[in-house]
Structures are given as C-alpha cells and as structure tokens.
Motif scaffolding. Structure first.
Motif, PDB file in Angstrom:
ATOM      1  N   PHE A 232       0.815  -1.205   0.000  1.00  0.00           N
ATOM      2  CA  PHE A 232       0.000   0.000   0.000  1.00  0.00           C
ATOM      3  C   PHE A 232       0.856   1.266   0.000  1.00  0.00           C
ATOM      4  CE2 PHE A 232      -4.352  -1.536   1.781  1.00  0.00           C
ATOM      5  CZ  PHE A 232      -4.409  -2.509   0.795  1.00  0.00           C
ATOM      6  N   ALA A 233       1.994   1.249   0.658  1.00  0.00           N
ATOM      7  CA  ALA A 233       2.831   2.451   0.756  1.00  0.00           C
ATOM      8  C   ALA A 233       3.197   2.962  -0.631  1.00  0.00           C
ATOM      9  CB  ALA A 233       4.088   2.153   1.564  1.00  0.00           C
ATOM     10  N   SER A 234       3.565   2.060  -1.536  1.00  0.00           N
ATOM     11  CA  SER A 234       3.922   2.456  -2.903  1.00  0.00           C
ATOM     12  C   SER A 234       2.687   2.551  -3.789  1.00  0.00           C
ATOM     13  CB  SER A 234       4.902   1.444  -3.509  1.00  0.00           C
ATOM     14  OG  SER A 234       6.076   1.333  -2.737  1.00  0.00           O
ATOM     15  N   GLY A 235       1.746   1.651  -3.569  1.00  0.00           N
ATOM     16  CA  GLY A 235       0.609   1.551  -4.472  1.00  0.00           C
ATOM     17  C   GLY A 235      -0.285   2.765  -4.513  1.00  0.00           C
ATOM     18  N   TRP A 236      -0.525   3.379  -3.339  1.00  0.00           N
ATOM     19  CA  TRP A 236      -1.403   4.545  -3.334  1.00  0.00           C
ATOM     20  C   TRP A 236      -0.835   5.677  -4.181  1.00  0.00           C
ATOM     21  CZ3 TRP A 236      -5.728   2.764  -2.141  1.00  0.00           C
ATOM     22  CH2 TRP A 236      -6.003   2.021  -0.995  1.00  0.00           C
ATOM     23  N   GLU A 237       0.500   5.776  -4.243  1.00  0.00           N
ATOM     24  CA  GLU A 237       1.101   6.863  -5.029  1.00  0.00           C
ATOM     25  C   GLU A 237       0.771   6.705  -6.509  1.00  0.00           C
ATOM     26  OE1 GLU A 237       2.371   9.435  -3.433  1.00  0.00           O
ATOM     27  OE2 GLU A 237       1.849   8.295  -1.631  1.00  0.00           O
ATOM     28  N   GLY A 279     -19.714   1.490  -5.805  1.00  0.00           N
ATOM     29  CA  GLY A 279     -19.004   0.602  -4.892  1.00  0.00           C
ATOM     30  C   GLY A 279     -17.841   1.294  -4.220  1.00  0.00           C
ATOM     31  N   ASP A 280     -17.090   2.086  -4.985  1.00  0.00           N
ATOM     32  CA  ASP A 280     -15.990   2.865  -4.400  1.00  0.00           C
ATOM     33  C   ASP A 280     -16.516   3.863  -3.377  1.00  0.00           C
ATOM     34  OD1 ASP A 280     -13.429   2.398  -6.409  1.00  0.00           O
ATOM     35  OD2 ASP A 280     -15.347   2.248  -7.435  1.00  0.00           O
ATOM     36  N   THR A 281     -17.634   4.493  -3.710  1.00  0.00           N
ATOM     37  CA  THR A 281     -18.219   5.463  -2.784  1.00  0.00           C
ATOM     38  C   THR A 281     -18.534   4.807  -1.447  1.00  0.00           C
ATOM     39  OG1 THR A 281     -19.222   6.594  -4.679  1.00  0.00           O
ATOM     40  CG2 THR A 281     -20.060   7.153  -2.491  1.00  0.00           C
ATOM     41  N   ILE A 282     -19.157   3.638  -1.499  1.00  0.00           N
ATOM     42  CA  ILE A 282     -19.499   2.928  -0.269  1.00  0.00           C
ATOM     43  C   ILE A 282     -18.241   2.496   0.486  1.00  0.00           C
ATOM     44  CG2 ILE A 282     -20.564   0.833   0.644  1.00  0.00           C
ATOM     45  CD1 ILE A 282     -22.582   1.069  -1.722  1.00  0.00           C
ATOM     46  N   GLN A 283     -17.275   1.936  -0.238  1.00  0.00           N
ATOM     47  CA  GLN A 283     -16.067   1.433   0.420  1.00  0.00           C
ATOM     48  C   GLN A 283     -15.303   2.536   1.132  1.00  0.00           C
ATOM     49  OE1 GLN A 283     -13.207  -0.460  -2.163  1.00  0.00           O
ATOM     50  NE2 GLN A 283     -11.855  -1.011  -0.479  1.00  0.00           N
ATOM     51  N   PHE A 284     -15.165   3.692   0.493  1.00  0.00           N
ATOM     52  CA  PHE A 284     -14.296   4.734   1.035  1.00  0.00           C
ATOM     53  C   PHE A 284     -15.046   5.781   1.859  1.00  0.00           C
ATOM     54  CE2 PHE A 284     -11.858   3.420  -2.875  1.00  0.00           C
ATOM     55  CZ  PHE A 284     -10.961   2.634  -2.166  1.00  0.00           C
ATOM     56  N   PHE A 285     -16.383   5.674   1.931  1.00  0.00           N
ATOM     57  CA  PHE A 285     -17.107   6.639   2.758  1.00  0.00           C
ATOM     58  C   PHE A 285     -16.756   6.483   4.231  1.00  0.00           C
ATOM     59  CE2 PHE A 285     -20.681   8.580   4.976  1.00  0.00           C
ATOM     60  CZ  PHE A 285     -20.744   9.797   4.323  1.00  0.00           C
ATOM     61  N   ARG A 286     -16.228   5.333   4.624  1.00  0.00           N
ATOM     62  CA  ARG A 286     -15.806   5.149   6.020  1.00  0.00           C
ATOM     63  C   ARG A 286     -14.840   6.257   6.442  1.00  0.00           C
ATOM     64  NH1 ARG A 286     -13.358  -0.589   5.686  1.00  0.00           N
ATOM     65  NH2 ARG A 286     -14.731  -0.721   3.880  1.00  0.00           N
ATOM     66  N   TYR A 287     -13.985   6.693   5.508  1.00  0.00           N
ATOM     67  CA  TYR A 287     -13.013   7.742   5.829  1.00  0.00           C
ATOM     68  C   TYR A 287     -13.713   9.095   6.007  1.00  0.00           C
ATOM     69  CZ  TYR A 287      -9.331   4.460   4.427  1.00  0.00           C
ATOM     70  OH  TYR A 287      -8.485   3.384   4.339  1.00  0.00           O
ATOM     71  N   VAL A 288     -14.719   9.350   5.177  1.00  0.00           N
ATOM     72  CA  VAL A 288     -15.474  10.601   5.309  1.00  0.00           C
ATOM     73  C   VAL A 288     -16.078  10.697   6.705  1.00  0.00           C
ATOM     74  CG1 VAL A 288     -17.370  11.972   4.371  1.00  0.00           C
ATOM     75  CG2 VAL A 288     -15.971  10.582   2.818  1.00  0.00           C
ATOM     76  N   ALA A 289     -16.717   9.600   7.133  1.00  0.00           N
ATOM     77  CA  ALA A 289     -17.343   9.584   8.456  1.00  0.00           C
ATOM     78  C   ALA A 289     -16.309   9.738   9.566  1.00  0.00           C
ATOM     79  CB  ALA A 289     -18.130   8.288   8.633  1.00  0.00           C
ATOM     80  N   SER A 336     -11.608   8.477  -3.348  1.00  0.00           N
ATOM     81  CA  SER A 336     -10.732   7.314  -3.499  1.00  0.00           C
ATOM     82  C   SER A 336      -9.275   7.616  -3.158  1.00  0.00           C
ATOM     83  CB  SER A 336     -10.813   6.760  -4.926  1.00  0.00           C
ATOM     84  OG  SER A 336     -12.127   6.331  -5.217  1.00  0.00           O
ATOM     85  N   SER A 337      -8.979   8.893  -2.910  1.00  0.00           N
ATOM     86  CA  SER A 337      -7.640   9.273  -2.464  1.00  0.00           C
ATOM     87  C   SER A 337      -7.515   9.297  -0.946  1.00  0.00           C
ATOM     88  CB  SER A 337      -7.262  10.656  -3.023  1.00  0.00           C
ATOM     89  OG  SER A 337      -7.196  10.641  -4.431  1.00  0.00           O
ATOM     90  N   LEU A 338      -8.635   9.080  -0.236  1.00  0.00           N
ATOM     91  CA  LEU A 338      -8.591   9.151   1.227  1.00  0.00           C
ATOM     92  C   LEU A 338      -7.715   8.074   1.866  1.00  0.00           C
ATOM     93  CD1 LEU A 338     -12.264  10.175   2.057  1.00  0.00           C
ATOM     94  CD2 LEU A 338     -10.192  11.569   2.272  1.00  0.00           C
ATOM     95  N   PRO A 339      -7.677   6.831   1.359  1.00  0.00           N
ATOM     96  CA  PRO A 339      -6.763   5.867   1.980  1.00  0.00           C
ATOM     97  C   PRO A 339      -5.308   6.332   1.942  1.00  0.00           C
ATOM     98  CG  PRO A 339      -8.337   4.742   0.579  1.00  0.00           C
ATOM     99  CD  PRO A 339      -8.510   6.207   0.316  1.00  0.00           C
ATOM    100  N   ARG A 345      -2.394   1.280   5.523  1.00  0.00           N
ATOM    101  CA  ARG A 345      -1.585   0.105   5.214  1.00  0.00           C
ATOM    102  C   ARG A 345      -2.436  -1.128   5.531  1.00  0.00           C
ATOM    103  NH1 ARG A 345       0.352   3.932   3.395  1.00  0.00           N
ATOM    104  NH2 ARG A 345       2.436   4.816   3.708  1.00  0.00           N
ATOM    105  N   LEU A 346      -1.966  -2.269   5.140  1.00  0.00           N
ATOM    106  CA  LEU A 346      -2.752  -3.483   5.362  1.00  0.00           C
ATOM    107  C   LEU A 346      -3.098  -3.687   6.832  1.00  0.00           C
ATOM    108  CD1 LEU A 346      -1.394  -6.368   3.078  1.00  0.00           C
ATOM    109  CD2 LEU A 346      -3.706  -5.439   3.165  1.00  0.00           C
ATOM    110  N   ASP A 347      -2.199  -3.281   7.705  1.00  0.00           N
ATOM    111  CA  ASP A 347      -2.420  -3.553   9.129  1.00  0.00           C
ATOM    112  C   ASP A 347      -3.185  -2.454   9.858  1.00  0.00           C
ATOM    113  OD1 ASP A 347      -0.515  -1.591   9.113  1.00  0.00           O
ATOM    114  OD2 ASP A 347       0.974  -2.681  10.295  1.00  0.00           O
TER     115      ASP A 347
END
Length: 530
Positions: A232-237, A279-289, A336-339, A345-347
């Motif tokens: 994830f460290a490299s992938g998000w970039e 689906g992306d909206t639902i998955q990443f809305f956790r960060y918005v909240a 989708s940039s919130l992660p 990271r995975l953990d």
C-alpha cells in the motif's frame, strides 16, 4: 470552359500547390492564406477544401474542419483520404458511430490501406464491438507487418475479450517492431498481471516508465499491481494517476490526515469529491465519516441518489452536488484518495463495521415481506456491463445452478433489472424476484440495505452489492475471477476491508462453476442443509 475560366482554374491550382509547400514547411498561416485564395478563385475545389480542413483539424478547429470535409466529399465522394480524415475528426469528438461510417467508406475505397483499417478498428473498439475490432486490427497488421500500432490495438481488443495469451503475444510483437514503445509495454504489463505473471508485469511497467516517465497509464497500473500485492505504501502513489487524461475531478492533493490524532483534524475544512463508481463510494465513505467524527468540517460532493444511504452513518457531513467544487477549503481531494491521505496500510485499514445502516421504517417493511422459515440468501450476479468497466467480473447466470439444489434455502434476487429468462430454468423457479419496487425512488440502495438486514447471507459478484453488504456488516460471499481487482488482494479468502466477507476465487481464469459449487457445498455444511 472559356479561356478566362481556364486561366482562373490554373491560377487556383498554382495557389493550391504553393499552399501545400507552405504546409509542408510548417508555415500554416501562409498555407491557409494560399488555400483561401485558391478557393476564392475556385469555390468548388475539393483538394483545397481537404487541405484546409486538415490544417483546421490540426489546430483544433473541429467544426470548421468538418464543414470543409463535408463540402469536399459532396464534390468528390471517392476521396478516400478525406473520408479517413473525417473519421479521425469524428473519433476525436467522441462520435464513434459516425466515425465508423466514414472509415468504412475509406476502407472500401482503399481496401489495402493498413492505416485505414487500423482506425476503423479503433472506432469499432470504442463502440464495444471488440471481436470486429480485433479483425480490423489483424487486417491492418497483415497489410503492413511493420505497423506496431495495429499490434498494440489488437492486444487491447484481445485483452478486453479475455484472450490474454493472444493479447500478450500481440504486445510482444508490437515491441519487436518498435522496441521503444511505452504503450505496448504498459499493455504487456496489464495482461501479464491478468495472467498472474506479477514479476513480468512489474518489469513491463518499469520499462514503460523508463521510456515515458510521465505515462499516467503505466503509473496507475503499476500502482494497482502494488496494491493487489499488498504494498500500500507504494501503491497509493501510483493509484493517484488512475484517471484518464481530462477526467481527473480534482488535482492530486498533498493533504495528510492522522485519524489517530483527532486534535490535528479539529476545524480543518475538507472538501471530498466523489470520483468513481458507487461501490468505491461505499467502500471509502468510512473515511469521510471518520474525518467528520474527528472534528473536521467535512463537505462531501457526491451523487444525490446516495445521500440517504450515506447519511445513515450518522456523521456530521455537509452534502452538496458532485459538480459543485466552489468555496475555500484547507484540502480538496477525491474520495478514493482518502486511503492514501490517511496513511492506510494493510495492518491499519479502518474496518469497523457496520458503518452504514438500514432505515428502521424500510427495515420494518422488508421484515414483513421476507418473513418465513428457511435460510434466506440474496443473489446478485451482474455488475456494470459496460466493456470499459470490465463486465467479466459478472457471474455467468448458468454458473449459479449449484445454488438451486440448496434444499431448505430461500433465494432472493438482489439483481437490479433482473429477468427470469436470464437464469437457468431450475434456478429461475427457485429465485424469488421482489419486483420493480425496491429502490425505485430517487435514492439508491435504501430498500436493498433493508432487505440485506433480513438476509442470512448475500452471494454476489464484484459489484456495489458486495460493498454495501460489507458496509452493513452482513455476511457476504463474493465470487471473483482468479486474478481480481486490487481491492481484493491476491489469493486471500477474506477481506481486510470487511470482516464478515468471504472471497471465493475461480481456480483458473473464469471457471465460475468451481467457486459457485464450492459455495453451495459450504452453505450446506454451515447451515446443515440437505
């Protein structure tokens, strides 16, 4: 023709030739001036009209260029080059169907022109006619074995069709023709990933970036591969370059948020913009909240139809239309940039569920509708059928047949727009279709969420239904291709994003019968069915 008219015609030809010389020398203003003078002397001069249209096309004056081509083709309808150029102009304007008609005329007039067939294949590809597109690219490659673009495009079409080995061969042949070909290496990387050749894929993406360090396609696809492999460290970039040029909703943001230190977020004004599918909206809305609960002043610009579902999170979020990006904010970024912004990271994935909830009144309605004995299983087998979104994530309906043999289970369709005839007869007889009523209003998933709360299990393909079930904390089993999208990682049977989710992967490619048969067996065992 009289002597004066003949002299005027000769003068027009002389001006035309001078215009073409100026164009060849790159002096386009002078070329246009000569061509205009030629057309003043001879308005019905198709060659000058076509030459002028091409210059207008080069300069981005699409409407004027199109008018010139159409006037020229009225005068000289057998001009293959004019039909070809008109087709290219229409393709650039997103008018693939009209472009195809022009390019077919060009190919009919010059059937041995490889470039014409290659562009015709491009129009067919844009229309989703992938088999016909691959035939056109094959024809172009046969006519001109040195045309690397035809091999590249053939690889793209074959990959969309799922013929990965053939696509890989096409990319390799393109590279053999043109060794410094970033796009071909990028295609090779994508298809190698689909074949599970991850080391080969990474090398191909790196080679593409060596040739074109600014290739957003190579950067984003390498990022997705890194995410798939858990880096994830490299992938998000790399994932920040996932949008095609011109489609990026907001610039890449340097904002970083520490969810573990709420004091650092208090009062920060953040605009979050929806950018991908539901689906992306639902998955990443956790960060918005989470950001809103930590004290940030969060505004979410997203689809109006999702507002009621997402509001069930109970977070203090300001809602606005997804096209409204006005105002002053400390940070503006895509959902989708919130992660990346939160250092995921995975953990440390924030995986506490449920974070969305069914509305009590709708839940009460569907509790009554779904009452009765027996294991209750919801089914969704089809996602977005647009070939650009990867319809191969959908489960072929015939692969669901093993579920028909689950004695004591009740099967409910969660499939939007389901038709009884698309299911195998033995399954269609058992699946209860809840009609057109669910989610028929302006808001998405309100009834589906309520239904899911009454179901014992949801069986679905990789679509928004999987994310909704996961966000609601419901038991959900997801059938996946052998190499699935990055968010499901590689080889795992669980999802770090959704604790109550299980993943069932095809053992080979798209052999869907195997994971669905495995699901049926494990349902029998888990719920002691016959």
């Amino acid at each position: 023709m009289g002597a004066a008219a003949s002299a005027q015609g000769d003068d027009a030809w002389a001006l035309y030739r001078r215009g073409m010389e100026e164009r060849a020398a790159g002096r386009l203003d002078a070329a246009i001036a000569m061509l205009d003078r030629a057309l003043q002397r001879r308005p019905d001069f198709p060659e000058a009209l076509c030459a002028g249209a091409y210059i207008l096309q080069m300069r981005g004056h699409a409407a004027g260029a199109l008018a010139f081509y159409e006037r020229a083709l009225t005068l000289q309808p057998d001009d293959a080059v004019a039909w070809f150029n008109r087709g290219g102009l229409l393709m650039a304007a997103g008018r693939a169907e009209d472009a195809l008609q022009s390019l077919e005329r060009a190919c009919a007039l010059q059937p041995d022109n490889a470039g014409f067939h290659c562009n015709r294949g491009g129009a067919l590809f844009d229309l989703g006619q992938l088999a016909e597109a691959s035939e056109a690219f094959e024809r172009a490659a046969t006519l001109d074995p040195g045309l690397a673009k035809a091999r590249l495009n053939l690889g793209n079409a074959l990959m969309r069709l799922g013929f990965y080995h053939d696509a890989r061969e096409a990319y390799l042949r393109a590279i053999a023709i043109e060794p410094v070909y970033a796009l071909a290496y990028c295609g090779l990387g994508i298809v190698s990933k689909e074949l599970g050749l991850f080391d080969d894929a990474m090398r191909a993406f790196d080679q593409a970036l060596a040739f074109d360090p600014n290739s957003e396609e190579a950067r984003s696809n390498k990022g997705c591969l890194q995410l798939l492999l858990g880096d994830f460290a490299s992938g998000w970039e790399g994932y920040e370059y996932r949008w095609t040029k011109g489609k990026r909703p907001v610039p890449v943001s340097s904002a970083r948020f520490n969810l573990g230190a709420p004091e650092s977020l208090a009062g920060r004004k953040i605009l979050i913009v929806n950018d991908h599918g539901l689906g992306d909206t639902i998955q990443f809305f956790r960060y918005v909240a989470l950001l809103a609960r930590a004290g940030a002043q969060v505004t979410f610009a997203g689809p109006r139809k999702m507002r009621r579902l997402l509001a069930s999170a109970g977070a203090p979020v300001v809602w606005r239309d997804e096209c409204d990006l006005s105002g002053d904010f400390d940070a503006v970024l895509a959902i989708s940039s919130l992660p990346r912004a939160c250092g995921t990271r995975l953990d440390n994935i924030p995986a506490e569920t449920p974070y969305l909830f069914a509305e009590p009144d709708r839940h009460a309605v569907w509790r009554g509708r779904l009452c009765g004995e027996g294991l209750k299983v919801g089914l969704c087998w089809r996602g977005n059928v647009d070939f650009r979104v990867d319809p191969r994530r959908s489960i072929p309906p015939e692969a669901l047949t093993p579920l028909a043999g689950l004695e004591g289970a009740r099967l409910f369709s969660l499939q939007k727009g389901a038709r009884a005839e698309e299911l195998p007869p033995e399954l269609a007889r058992k699946v209860e279709n809840l009609g057109e009523e669910p989610d028929s209003g302006p808001y998405a998933f309100i009834d589906t969420a309520a239904m899911m709360t009454e179901l014992d299990l949801i069986v679905t393909c990789d679509t928004s239904i999987a994310h909704l079930a996961g966000a609601l904390g419901r038991p959900v089993w997801v059938a996946l291709r052998h190499i699935a999208e990055w968010r499901w990682l590689d080889g795992r049977e669980d999802s770090p994003w959704y604790p109550k989710m299980r993943l069932f992967r095809c053992a080979r490619g798209d052999d869907w019968a195997e994971p669905l048969g495995r699901m049926a067996g494990q349902i029998r065992k888990a719920w002691a069915l016959q």
